[in-house]
Design an enzyme around this catalytic site. Structure first.
Site, PDB file in Angstrom:
ATOM      1  N   HIS A 218       0.743  -1.327  -0.078  1.00 10.66           N
ATOM      2  CA  HIS A 218       0.030   0.128  -0.027  1.00 10.66           C
ATOM      3  C   HIS A 218       0.917   1.155  -0.104  1.00 10.66           C
ATOM      4  O   HIS A 218       1.354   1.657   0.899  1.00 10.66           O
ATOM      5  CB  HIS A 218      -0.983   0.016   1.368  1.00 10.66           C
ATOM      6  CG  HIS A 218      -2.070   0.868   1.103  1.00 10.66           C
ATOM      7  ND1 HIS A 218      -3.452   0.585   1.614  1.00 10.66           N
ATOM      8  CD2 HIS A 218      -1.975   2.189   0.714  1.00 10.66           C
ATOM      9  CE1 HIS A 218      -3.787   1.681   1.452  1.00 10.66           C
ATOM     10  NE2 HIS A 218      -3.525   2.830   0.792  1.00 10.66           N
TER      11      HIS A 218
ATOM     12  N   HIS B  66       1.165   5.092  -1.855  1.00 10.97           N
ATOM     13  CA  HIS B  66       0.808   6.237  -2.950  1.00 10.97           C
ATOM     14  C   HIS B  66       2.146   6.814  -3.341  1.00 10.97           C
ATOM     15  O   HIS B  66       3.070   7.382  -3.105  1.00 10.97           O
ATOM     16  CB  HIS B  66       0.137   7.379  -2.228  1.00 10.97           C
ATOM     17  CG  HIS B  66      -1.086   6.556  -1.541  1.00 10.97           C
ATOM     18  ND1 HIS B  66      -2.132   6.400  -2.229  1.00 10.97           N
ATOM     19  CD2 HIS B  66      -1.455   6.142  -0.571  1.00 10.97           C
ATOM     20  CE1 HIS B  66      -3.349   6.177  -1.614  1.00 10.97           C
ATOM     21  NE2 HIS B  66      -2.768   5.818  -0.304  1.00 10.97           N
ATOM     22  N   LEU B  67       2.424   6.697  -4.959  1.00 10.55           N
ATOM     23  CA  LEU B  67       3.566   7.038  -5.685  1.00 10.55           C
ATOM     24  C   LEU B  67       3.299   8.529  -6.067  1.00 10.55           C
ATOM     25  O   LEU B  67       4.183   9.081  -6.623  1.00 10.55           O
ATOM     26  CB  LEU B  67       4.067   6.115  -6.499  1.00 10.55           C
ATOM     27  CG  LEU B  67       4.886   4.935  -6.054  1.00 10.55           C
ATOM     28  CD1 LEU B  67       5.280   4.103  -7.276  1.00 10.55           C
ATOM     29  CD2 LEU B  67       5.953   5.362  -5.088  1.00 10.55           C
TER      30      LEU B  67
ATOM     31  N   ASN C 148      -4.918   6.220  -7.045  1.00  7.58           N
ATOM     32  CA  ASN C 148      -5.719   7.472  -6.977  1.00  7.58           C
ATOM     33  C   ASN C 148      -4.828   8.649  -7.420  1.00  7.58           C
ATOM     34  O   ASN C 148      -4.427   9.532  -6.554  1.00  7.58           O
ATOM     35  CB  ASN C 148      -6.308   7.727  -5.272  1.00  7.58           C
ATOM     36  CG  ASN C 148      -5.055   7.766  -4.284  1.00  7.58           C
ATOM     37  OD1 ASN C 148      -4.029   7.175  -4.397  1.00  7.58           O
ATOM     38  ND2 ASN C 148      -5.516   8.478  -3.180  1.00  7.58           N
TER      39      ASN C 148
ATOM     40  N   HIS D 159      -5.463  -1.024   5.710  1.00  6.37           N
ATOM     41  CA  HIS D 159      -5.063   0.002   6.890  1.00  6.37           C
ATOM     42  C   HIS D 159      -6.278  -0.145   7.989  1.00  6.37           C
ATOM     43  O   HIS D 159      -6.981   0.689   8.316  1.00  6.37           O
ATOM     44  CB  HIS D 159      -5.156   1.472   6.635  1.00  6.37           C
ATOM     45  CG  HIS D 159      -5.892   2.053   5.669  1.00  6.37           C
ATOM     46  ND1 HIS D 159      -7.399   1.874   5.700  1.00  6.37           N
ATOM     47  CD2 HIS D 159      -5.454   2.652   4.363  1.00  6.37           C
ATOM     48  CE1 HIS D 159      -7.584   2.672   4.515  1.00  6.37           C
ATOM     49  NE2 HIS D 159      -6.539   2.888   3.696  1.00  6.37           N
TER      50      HIS D 159
ATOM     51  N   ASP E  11       0.910   2.550   3.788  1.00  5.50           N
ATOM     52  CA  ASP E  11      -0.087   3.516   3.414  1.00  5.50           C
ATOM     53  C   ASP E  11       0.738   4.936   3.122  1.00  5.50           C
ATOM     54  O   ASP E  11       0.134   6.168   3.596  1.00  5.50           O
ATOM     55  CB  ASP E  11      -1.399   3.649   4.497  1.00  5.50           C
ATOM     56  CG  ASP E  11      -2.215   4.766   3.595  1.00  5.50           C
ATOM     57  OD1 ASP E  11      -2.315   4.817   2.594  1.00  5.50           O
ATOM     58  OD2 ASP E  11      -3.229   4.956   4.341  1.00  5.50           O
TER      59      ASP E  11
HETATM   60  O1  DOR Z   1      -4.474   9.118   4.621  1.00  3.98           O
HETATM   61  C1  DOR Z   1      -4.681   8.692   3.878  1.00  3.98           C
HETATM   62  N1  DOR Z   1      -3.957   9.282   2.783  1.00  3.98           N
HETATM   63  N2  DOR Z   1      -5.777   8.099   3.454  1.00  3.98           N
HETATM   64  C2  DOR Z   1      -6.062   7.631   2.465  1.00  3.98           C
HETATM   65  O2  DOR Z   1      -6.841   6.725   2.232  1.00  3.98           O
HETATM   66  C3  DOR Z   1      -5.590   8.260   1.230  1.00  3.98           C
HETATM   67  C4  DOR Z   1      -4.322   8.791   1.316  1.00  3.98           C
HETATM   68  C5  DOR Z   1      -3.767   9.802   0.234  1.00  3.98           C
HETATM   69  O3  DOR Z   1      -3.851   9.292  -0.734  1.00  3.98           O
HETATM   70  O4  DOR Z   1      -3.252  10.693   0.581  1.00  3.98           O
HETATM   71 ZN    ZN Z   2      -6.924   4.229   2.111  1.00  4.88          ZN
END
Ligand code: DOR
Ligand code: ZN
Length: 425
Positions: free
Chosen positions: A61, A63-64, A95, A233, A306
């Site tokens: 998990h 986010h790049l 996302n 998460h 995350d």
């Molecule tokens: O804290 C978070 N940040 N939870 C998420 O579900 C998305 C993520 C984000 O993309 O910043």
């Molecule tokens: Zn999430």
């Protein structure tokens, strides 16, 4: 290719959850031999000096941020941060802007990751077109181009019908649905956990029920469909109990927890404000204790960061305006070790499976174990090294961590992928 022998340290036997004294040889990008007193002729010898050689960590998990949010992170900076944190394989969330909902974009992310030349990147495709929660994407075409799972992470899947269909289609492809469990109406307007602290700060609060009511629905949909539900998460005690009970009756459900939910509670919010804002939010001590119990008894399968990098101007603003998320790749090992090992709950050998072989098994990957013939995706850990978290110490563009300015224990000294050293501290 050159041979490398690691000697004079501990090897992580992650399938047994133990550290063992042995030597390991790498040749042709693979683990070539494990044992005592390997012949060193023609090999470069790396002296572990009593440290730990582990399979590289695998993060399901991350986010790049690329494409679209390069000011927060790029595939290049994010994969370098991953290597520095000991991760050799990461799965990245869709996302982005545009959302990863087409086969072309899945291929594009992989090409960018290969060009960046750091860690292995496995793209997760969106469940719905534009992550709008309405039209399901073409999972078969996305998988054919390299997607390993499907997720609308960042928000919950409001439509039960869409979630059921997604579980059915993913089941036939052998892929998990990675669910961000959040009822948008129950969570609406909240920045932190609903409770005394949200009341004190005048925040509407995000109740624990915003997570576990949708999770309960999804467990029943997984049971009904036979699909694989992977819960992202997990943050509440009731979620752990629901997953424990579902596993007991044979539902195909797996779960991840983030290091910050194991280590912190809402108690840090009044001091850190925006820097403590994450979704799902930091919860109560009761919740945290059940998350720890869930890791210990196997209800929670894996630890996933995350990693959610943001720019400073998105975090150093009033709580309600701050972005949700922490930069997590580079603090993950130390923070997890602090919560589970230095606290006396597990040994280091018992912790490592949640970061290595279990995420590998979840996606059916060949890496994640120290066995002859496996890819030489390896890391050297110094569990005792102390270091200070500063903006300069992090390779990620995201400096948004609640541990900024603090000293942590446990560091990654070396990261190797397919036999090539790509990071040295
Ligand atoms: O804290 C978070 N940040 N939870 C998420 O579900 C998305 C993520 C984000 O993309 O910043
Ligand atoms: Zn999430």
């Amino acid at each position: 290719m050159d041979k490398i022998i690691f000697r004079n340290g501990w090897l992580a036997d992650v399938e047994r959850g133990q550290l063992v004294e042995a030597e390991l040889m790498v040749a042709d990008g693979q683990i070539a031999a494990i044992g005592p007193n390997l012949a060193t002729s023609g090999a470069r010898v790396i002296d572990l000096a009593g440290r730990v050689l582990s399979p590289g960590f695998i993060d399901l998990h991350v986010h790049l941020r690329e494409p679209g949010f390069e000011y927060k992170e790029t595939i290049r900076s994010g994969t370098r941060a991953a290597a520095a944190g000991g991760f050799t394989t990461i799965a990245c969330m869709p996302n982005t802007n545009p959302v990863l909902d087409s086969p072309e974009l899945i291929s594009w992310v992989q090409a960018q990751a290969r060009a960046a030349g750091a860690v292995k990147v496995l793209p997760i495709a969106a469940i719905s077109l534009g992550q709008e929660g309405k039209l399901i994407n073409d999972f078969a075409a996305l998988k054919a181009n390299g997607a390993v799972a499907f997720s609308d992470d960042g928000r919950g899947v409001n439509s039960s019908r869409l979630m059921l269909t997604a579980l059915q289609v993913a089941r036939d492809l052998g892929c998990p649905i990675m669910a961000h469990e959040e009822d948008a109406e129950l969570a609406a307007g909240g920045s932190i956990n609903f409770g005394p602290i949200s009341e004190q700060l005048g925040d509407p609060g995000i109740p624990a029920a915003a997570e576990y009511t949708m999770l309960a629905r999804d467990i029943y949909l997984a049971e009904m469909s036979g699909g694989h539900l992977h819960v992202c998460h997990v943050s509440t005690a009731e979620s752990v109990r629901l997953i424990r009970a579902a596993k007991k009756r044979g539902v195909k459900v797996t779960a991840e927890v983030a290091p910050h939910h194991l280590a912190l509670t809402e108690a840090v919010v009044p001091a850190l404000l925006g820097q403590a804002k994450v979704n799902p939010p930091l919860r109560s001590e009761t919740d945290r204790q059940e998350l720890l119990a869930g890791v210990i008894d196997g209800t929670i399968d894996v630890i996933a960061t995350d990693h959610a990098p943001h720019a400073n101007h998105e975090k150093t603003v009033p709580l309600q305006q701050a972005a949700f998320g922490f930069s997590g790749l580079e603090t993950a090992f130390a923070v997890t070790q602090q919560a589970l090992v230095l606290s006396g709950l597990l040994t280091l050998g018992e912790l490592l499976p949640a970061l290595t072989c279990r995420p590998a098994a979840l996606l059916g990957l060949p890496q994640g174990r120290l066995v002859v013939g496996a890819p030489a995706d390896l890391i050297v850990l110094d569990p005792h090294a102390r270091w200070q978290v500063t903006p300069e110490s992090l390779l990620s563009q995201g400096k948004n961590t609640p541990w900024l300015g603090q000293e942590l224990t446990g560091r990654v000294l070396l990261t190797m992928i397919d036999g090539q050293i790509i990071f040295e501290a």
